[in-house]
Enzyme design. Structure first.
Site: not given
Ligand code: ACM
Length: 762
Positions: A194, A267, A330
């Site tokens: 991440d 991410h 995201e």
């Molecule tokens: C997430 O909680 N961004 C999958």
């Protein structure tokens, strides 16, 4: 002793001692609840002569049980069959469920039957839960005579753990997996990469270890606190490939598959910090030091694809899992919009926009993984711009993603924030340790129905199962992970394993109460909210108190003093006709249990009025319904997911309150929640209308600037200047949604949420 007597004893007490014979037997309190369990007369005693009879097919089960028994009894066990004193693992191909099993225990033997090692393994887990939690170094262990037949409801029963935001040592990862195995869970989703740290050794790319694995500093406090402050300490590390292998082998011995998650295209800031050429700007970035969503995502260049394929080659070498999780959530498209490389890929491939580019990215990675015999899982954003042909979708932003994917005949795994995010608060108590937000109490997890009602039976077959997610921004230690994961993992295991007919929250809670001893024996730092009290205002404007555990009393006061063993015992709802400070506590006779419950009740002019709202709150955040907006109880200042706040996603809302009798209003107060990190924005204006007793209507628009300085916009205004002494029959509020979340913020491009509670009328 008759079976009826035995059952009666076991119903009366969890642990009981009957006159004949002189043994302590445990009332079976297995979690997750088996499909059928019958308690019979008698018991089996494990003594110094008891043997273990193995079946060659059941290696993992045998090893696990043998290790357990040798440790518990402090002796070596013989592997041989005995007609009168054995625990027998027996192959039975009439058990059609691959993970199903039966257990028959009586005074002579315990016979476990299954058609696979997995089934036998789950039988072993149930058997261990028929033993007392504190069995260590005892010469005899007594096991009640039972007949159990069992199989799981869902084939995917998962727990996730984020090790990027905070990292935990291999021993802890094993402890977590061991607890999952006890609960018959079979997939560990290991979130390894991440923005804040890359945690898996990839030998081809040493800068992932040297650079991407470490951040220079970490955000202190909550993301919503302003200004942001940092601890100034370097933080990080990674799991070596050797350690990863060790974890996978440990999990395999417990029938747990380990699914690695390598996030893309978003991410990815830590990877881009190590290799800036993977980003679209080519600029140096740092491994992220705070939480959230970042604009530095992988550029869809050939160089990036080669990097990711090389990374995945090493990942696949390590992980035998059929599924590889590629993230997909995201991913802000800001940089792709202005990147020549990204725009060129869009043009060359005839893509419509950056969403289709994300889909192209994921599909390309899917093709690569499929070519190696693997399947992808992605978060539900992978639906945007077109779903990759063979992808399994993890539905997290509610269940719409699951519905869309299952209708398109794709497999789905249910992990909605509303029921599966164990990083949310589990209690409304103000002294809970800092968490990301939200509110997900044990009961809500337990009552999760994983099959969305929009799906036909045929479509529902695509729901493979469920998973609890543990995102660790606010979990700096493994003890904190345990606190957030337990006991909610117990509830999720029952959602995953047990059929609806066998699910009963009261029974579950009683089993959890005994299960505390097992968790103690495993040194797990679980949260205990069993003795918490809930208070609600009922339809008759009377205040009700309740607690989940049975056989205890609630004592309370209304004068602000702390209840003690002489305070009034709560028996029935009491009228709410004045402001009061209610304090209540659960007692077991004279002994106070759990935490003190405190509730300020504000008796304002809206209490008891009629209220209507033009829109239903979102089903994840219904609060206590429309009437909860005028029930005299304010939503928490720090928990928008409590039972008071009503959440609306993107809707403009109109609220009308009609009084029983006209009332003279001096002041009105509206409370909105404010948490941009969670996509929650107080509105910047609202309008109100009020019809007076005389028939005159007034209206005004209130504008206010939202500075996002706190989690609460508590807006009061003088109403007396409008009414000139006339009483109002009703008031109406028109509250527009904040709108689309602006660029540069979490959730940019999505609709904002509005959270409201309470409307206080004085
Ligand atoms: C997430 O909680 N961004 C999958």
């Amino acid at each position: 002793m008759s079976a009826r007597f035995l059952i009666l004893c076991s119903l009366i007490l969890t642990l009981f001692s009957c006159a004949e014979p002189q043994v302590k037997l445990l009332s079976p309190s297995i979690i997750p609840a088996p499909q059928s369990l019958q308690v019979n007369a008698g018991h089996f005693t494990i003594n110094e002569e008891t043997t273990l009879s193995n079946n060659d097919d059941f290696t993992a089960s045998y090893n696990f049980l043998n290790n357990f028994l040798e440790h518990a009894t402090d002796r070596t066990w013989k592997t041989e069959y005995s007609e009168t004193n054995s625990i027998i693992l027996e192959y039975d191909d009439s058990i059609s469920s691959k993970e199903g099993y039966s257990i028959e225990s009586n005074e002579h033997n315990i016979t476990i039957k299954a058609s696979t090692d997995a089934g036998a393994f789950y039988a072993v887990q149930s058997l261990l839960q028929l033993m007392p939690a504190d069995h260590n170094n005892t010469t005899e262990i007594h096991i009640p005579a039972v007949t159990i037949k069992d199989e799981p409801r869902f084939k995917y029963r998962g727990m996730h753990l984020d090790v990027s935001r905070h990292m935990y040592d291999v021993d802890f990862i094993k402890k977590y997996i061991n607890a999952m195995a006890m609960l018959k869970m079979n997939n560990f989703h290991w979130h390894l990469t991440d923005d804040q740290g890359w945690r898996i050794e990839i030998k081809k790319y040493p800068r992932l270890q040297e650079v991407a694995a470490y951040r220079d500093s970490t955000l202190l406090g909550h993301y919503n606190d302003t200004p942001h402050q940092y601890d100034g300490k370097k933080y990080g590390g990674f799991y070596t490939q050797e350690e990863v292998r060790e974890v996978i082998a440990f999990a395999k011995a417990r029938h747990i598959n380990v699914i690695p998650e390598i996030e893309m295209p978003g991410h990815a800031q830590a990877a881009i910090a190590a290799y800036p050429e993977l980003g679209c700007t080519g600029e140096n970035v740092q491994v992220a030091m705070k939480w959230g969503v970042f604009e530095d995502i992988y550029c869809p260049s050939e160089e990036t694809f080669t990097f990711l394929e090389n990374v995945l080659d090493e990942v696949m070498e390590l992980f035998p899992s059929k599924y590889i999780h590629i993230g997909g959530d995201e991913a802000p498209k800001t940089q792709w919009k202005t990147s020549d490389v990204a725009q060129q890929v869009i043009k060359e491939n005839g893509l419509k926009d950056e969403h289709e580019l994300q889909s192209y990215f994921i599909q390309r990675m899917e093709k690569y993984l499929n070519s190696k015999g693997r399947q992808i899982i992605g978060w539900d954003e992978i639906l945007e711009g077109g779903l990759a042909p063979n992808a399994t979708v993890m539905s997290w932003r509610g269940t719409n993603g699951a519905v869309e994917a299952a209708k398109a005949r794709h497999d789905v795994i249910m992990t909605p924030t509303s029921h599966a995010y164990f990083d949310y608060y589990q209690s409304e108590n103000d002294d809970e340790p800092l968490a990301i937000g939200g509110f997900l109490p044990l009961e809500k997890v337990y009552n999760f129905n994983p099959i969305p009602k929009e799906l036909s039976d045929e479509e529902a077959i695509h729901v493979l199962g469920v998973q609890g997610n543990v995102w660790t921004e606010y979990m700096t230690t493994s003890e904190q992970v345990e606190y957030m994961a337990f006991p909610r993992m117990l509830a999720m295991s029952e959602v995953a394993w047990s059929v609806d007919e066998n699910k009963n929250y009261d029974s579950f809670i009683n089993r959890v109460e005994y299960f505390h001893k097992r968790l103690d024996a495993m040194d797990i730092n679980y949260a205990n909210h069993l003795y918490e009290i809930e208070g609600t205002l009922n339809e008759d404007q009377a205040y009700e108190l309740s607690t989940k555990t049975i056989g205890k009393q609630i004592r309370f006061t209304t004068d602000g003093s702390e209840p003690d063993s002489s305070s009034t015992v709560y028996e029935s709802p009491f009228p709410f006709t004045a402001d009061m400070t209610l304090k209540a506590q659960v007692f077991d006779d004279d002994e106070p249990l759990g935490r003190l419950f405190t509730q300020e009740l504000l008796y304002h002019k809206g209490v008891g009025a009629t209220i209507s709202i033009n829109k239903e709150p979102h089903n994840s955040y219904p609060g206590s319904g429309a009437s909860g907006l005028i029930n005299g109880i304010k939503g928490s200042d720090s928990r928008y997911g409590d039972s008071e706040w009503l959440g609306f996603w993107g809707d403009d809302i109109e609220i009308e309150i009609t009084f029983k009798e006209p009332v003279l209003i001096s002041e009105i107060e509206l409370r909105f929640y404010n948490a941009p990190g969670q996509w929650i924005y107080a509105p910047e204006e609202f309008s109100f209308y009020s019809r007076f007793e005389s028939g005159v209507l007034v209206a005004d628009k209130i504008l206010f600037k939202n500075e996002f300085q706190s989690s609460l916009v508590d807006f009061k205004y003088e109403f007396g200047k409008y009414n000139k002494g006339y009483k109002s029959r009703n008031v109406k509020f028109i509250i527009p949604n904040y709108g689309i979340i602006p660029d540069g913020n979490q959730g940019a491009g999505n609709k904002a949420w509005t959270f409201i509670d309470e409307i206080i009328i004085k």
